[in-house]
Design a protein around this motif. Structure first.
Motif, PDB file in Angstrom:
ATOM      1  N   VAL A 260       1.034  -1.249  -0.010  1.00 41.25           N
ATOM      2  CA  VAL A 260      -0.163   0.032  -0.113  1.00 41.25           C
ATOM      3  C   VAL A 260       0.742   1.185   0.126  1.00 41.25           C
TER       4      VAL A 260
ATOM      5  N   ILE B 244      -7.594   0.859  -1.707  1.00 37.99           N
ATOM      6  CA  ILE B 244      -6.965   0.415  -3.076  1.00 37.99           C
ATOM      7  C   ILE B 244      -7.690  -0.228  -4.142  1.00 37.99           C
TER       8      ILE B 244
ATOM      9  N   GLN C 206      -4.970   4.324  -5.456  1.00 38.44           N
ATOM     10  CA  GLN C 206      -5.215   4.699  -3.943  1.00 38.44           C
ATOM     11  C   GLN C 206      -6.081   6.124  -4.163  1.00 38.44           C
TER      12      GLN C 206
END
Length: 173
Positions: free
Chosen positions: A83, A112, A106
């Motif tokens: 991430v 996500i 994102q």
């Protein structure tokens, strides 16, 4: 002076030319040979005779490392990114474990998504843009959160690709 008798179809030059049938036969044989060469066993698969990364010849579900990020996920699946690699309000190009090119987005922190890189207009490769996904061929742009077209000739959204986010932030898919 002797003249040669033609041995095959002529194209107006002083040499025999290939027929359409001959060209197709050679092309078909080459295609079959290419497919046969590409269908060999995978490294580490049972019966392949090639050891896996751990030397056992068996697939190991844990301890796998992503070739792109060098990270191992908690679930044992190959991490395609983390991430923290995906910019907030942006996107990152990645490749799934199955070899599919995707764009990880994102739109807001911790949200996500993954979308196909194939533009729905004419199949060009979509790339990360400034706050959107952009197709360089004809100027289509797509939303980071839904893949919906924002501008340009593309009328359909980019297909979403299923990915999972682990507790450690690893993205698998």
């Amino acid at each position: 002076m002797t003249t040669r008798q033609p041995t095959g179809p002529r194209c107006g030059h002083d040499h025999p030319c290939l027929t359409r049938r001959a060209v197709l036969a050679v092309g078909g044989a080459a295609g079959v040979a290419t497919l046969a060469a590409c269908s060999g066993p995978e490294t580490g698969s049972p019966g392949s005779g090639t050891p896996s990364a751990d030397g056992t010849g068996e697939d190991t579900p844990s301890g796998t490392t992503s070739p792109e990020t060098g990270e191992t996920s908690e679930q044992g699946a190959e991490a395609i990114a983390n991430v923290s690699d995906v910019p907030v309000g942006g996107a990152l190009a990645a490749t799934t474990a199955a070899g599919e090119a995707v764009l990880l987005t994102q739109p807001t922190e911790g949200e996500i998504h993954a979308f196909s890189t194939v533009c729905t207009h004419q199949g060009c490769t979509v790339e990360p843009g400034e706050g959107e996904l952009s197709c360089p061929c004809h100027g289509s742009t797509f939303d980071l959160g839904s893949g919906a077209p924002l501008a340009g000739p593309a009328a359909a959204a980019l297909p979403e690709v299923t990915v999972s986010v682990g507790e450690d932030g690893s993205i698998t898919g």
